[in-house]
Design a protein around this motif. Structure first.
Motif, PDB file in Angstrom:
ATOM      1  N   ALA A   1      -7.576 -13.701  -9.907  1.00  0.00           N
ATOM      2  CA  ALA A   1      -6.901 -12.417 -10.077  1.00  0.00           C
ATOM      3  C   ALA A   1      -7.612 -11.331  -9.288  1.00  0.00           C
ATOM      4  O   ALA A   1      -6.984 -10.390  -8.803  1.00  0.00           O
ATOM      5  CB  ALA A   1      -6.841 -12.042 -11.547  1.00  0.00           C
TER       6      ALA A   1
ATOM      7  N   CYS B   1      -8.588 -10.643  -3.227  1.00  0.00           N
ATOM      8  CA  CYS B   1      -7.709  -9.733  -2.505  1.00  0.00           C
ATOM      9  C   CYS B   1      -8.099  -9.746  -1.038  1.00  0.00           C
ATOM     10  O   CYS B   1      -9.277  -9.714  -0.692  1.00  0.00           O
ATOM     11  CB  CYS B   1      -7.845  -8.325  -3.080  1.00  0.00           C
ATOM     12  SG  CYS B   1      -6.836  -7.092  -2.254  1.00  0.00           S
TER      13      CYS B   1
ATOM     14  N   LYS C   1      -2.752  -9.823  -2.843  1.00  0.00           N
ATOM     15  CA  LYS C   1      -3.459 -10.528  -3.912  1.00  0.00           C
ATOM     16  C   LYS C   1      -2.746 -11.836  -4.194  1.00  0.00           C
ATOM     17  O   LYS C   1      -1.665 -12.115  -3.661  1.00  0.00           O
ATOM     18  CB  LYS C   1      -3.484  -9.668  -5.173  1.00  0.00           C
ATOM     19  CG  LYS C   1      -4.286  -8.391  -5.025  1.00  0.00           C
ATOM     20  CD  LYS C   1      -4.343  -7.652  -6.341  1.00  0.00           C
ATOM     21  CE  LYS C   1      -5.226  -6.436  -6.226  1.00  0.00           C
ATOM     22  NZ  LYS C   1      -5.351  -5.732  -7.489  1.00  0.00           N
TER      23      LYS C   1
ATOM     24  N   ASN D   1      -4.136  -9.229 -13.951  1.00  0.00           N
ATOM     25  CA  ASN D   1      -3.462  -8.514 -12.868  1.00  0.00           C
ATOM     26  C   ASN D   1      -2.341  -7.641 -13.421  1.00  0.00           C
ATOM     27  O   ASN D   1      -1.802  -7.900 -14.490  1.00  0.00           O
ATOM     28  CB  ASN D   1      -2.847  -9.496 -11.856  1.00  0.00           C
ATOM     29  CG  ASN D   1      -3.858  -9.939 -10.820  1.00  0.00           C
ATOM     30  OD1 ASN D   1      -4.263 -11.081 -10.824  1.00  0.00           O
ATOM     31  ND2 ASN D   1      -4.255  -9.038  -9.955  1.00  0.00           N
TER      32      ASN D   1
ATOM     33  N   ASP E   1       0.908  -3.868  -8.961  1.00  0.00           N
ATOM     34  CA  ASP E   1      -0.005  -3.829  -7.812  1.00  0.00           C
ATOM     35  C   ASP E   1       0.779  -3.933  -6.505  1.00  0.00           C
ATOM     36  O   ASP E   1       1.715  -4.721  -6.391  1.00  0.00           O
ATOM     37  CB  ASP E   1      -1.021  -4.973  -7.875  1.00  0.00           C
ATOM     38  CG  ASP E   1      -2.087  -4.734  -8.925  1.00  0.00           C
ATOM     39  OD1 ASP E   1      -2.171  -3.605  -9.425  1.00  0.00           O
ATOM     40  OD2 ASP E   1      -2.828  -5.683  -9.220  1.00  0.00           O
TER      41      ASP E   1
END
Length: 181
Positions: free
Chosen positions: A11, A14, A21, A44, A48
């Protein structure tokens, strides 16, 4: 399998350049089960975005991954429900702030009282110490056969004051008299 075993590790992964991600990759490839694990156990957030501002819904919709869209909608609904449960009415928040403020004022008042008590205690101890020293000096004077005196300045002249009778006189022999406090 690896992601399910350690969802927090993946998680946090990135790509620094693109901001992509694992949840974006899952939406791109249609891995709805892995996406669910990352959102629930991995921590997460479905909102995002990549560095280009692209969110998971955009990726899943563009690739036609309906199962990922269902997982994303469920995660978002759970997040909103959790925030609503944690949110309090404005009156409750004001009441809590008031209670915290009152508790802080009580704490400050107690600290000020303790400080005043401590200062008073120190002052009393200093006075007691002064009196103890004075008694010791008077005992020493009596042993020497000297009248207990106190040296003061009166009208610009140094005089000794007899502690027993309260009269002042000029010192007879300065070297024989103990120093006045």
């Amino acid at each position: 399998k690896q992601i399910v075993d350690a969802p927090r590790l993946y998680a946090a992964a990135c790509d620094e350049d693109t901001g992509i991600k694992c949840i974006h990759a899952c939406c791109f490839n249609g891995y709805s089960d892995t996406l669910k694990v990352l959102l629930e156990a991995g921590g997460n957030d479905a909102r995002d975005t990549t560095s280009d501002g692209i969110d998971c819904w955009f990726i899943a919709r563009g690739r036609g991954n309906d199962q990922c869209l269902i997982v994303l909608d469920g995660a978002e609904a759970a997040r909103v429900a959790k925030e609503a449960a944690l949110a309090k009415a404005p009156d409750e928040l004001a009441r809590e702030r008031r209670k915290r403020r009152e508790a802080e004022m009580r704490r400050r008042k107690m600290a000020a009282q303790q400080k005043a008590e401590e200062a008073r205690r120190e002052m009393l101890q200093a006075e007691a110490e002064k009196l103890r020293k004075r008694r010791e000096e008077e005992k020493a004077w009596k042993r020497l056969g000297v009248i207990p005196t106190r040296r003061v300045t009166w009208k610009g002249l140094v005089v000794d004051v007899d502690g027993t009778r309260g009269i002042g006189y000029y010192p007879k022999i300065l070297r024989d008299l103990p120093k006045a406090p």
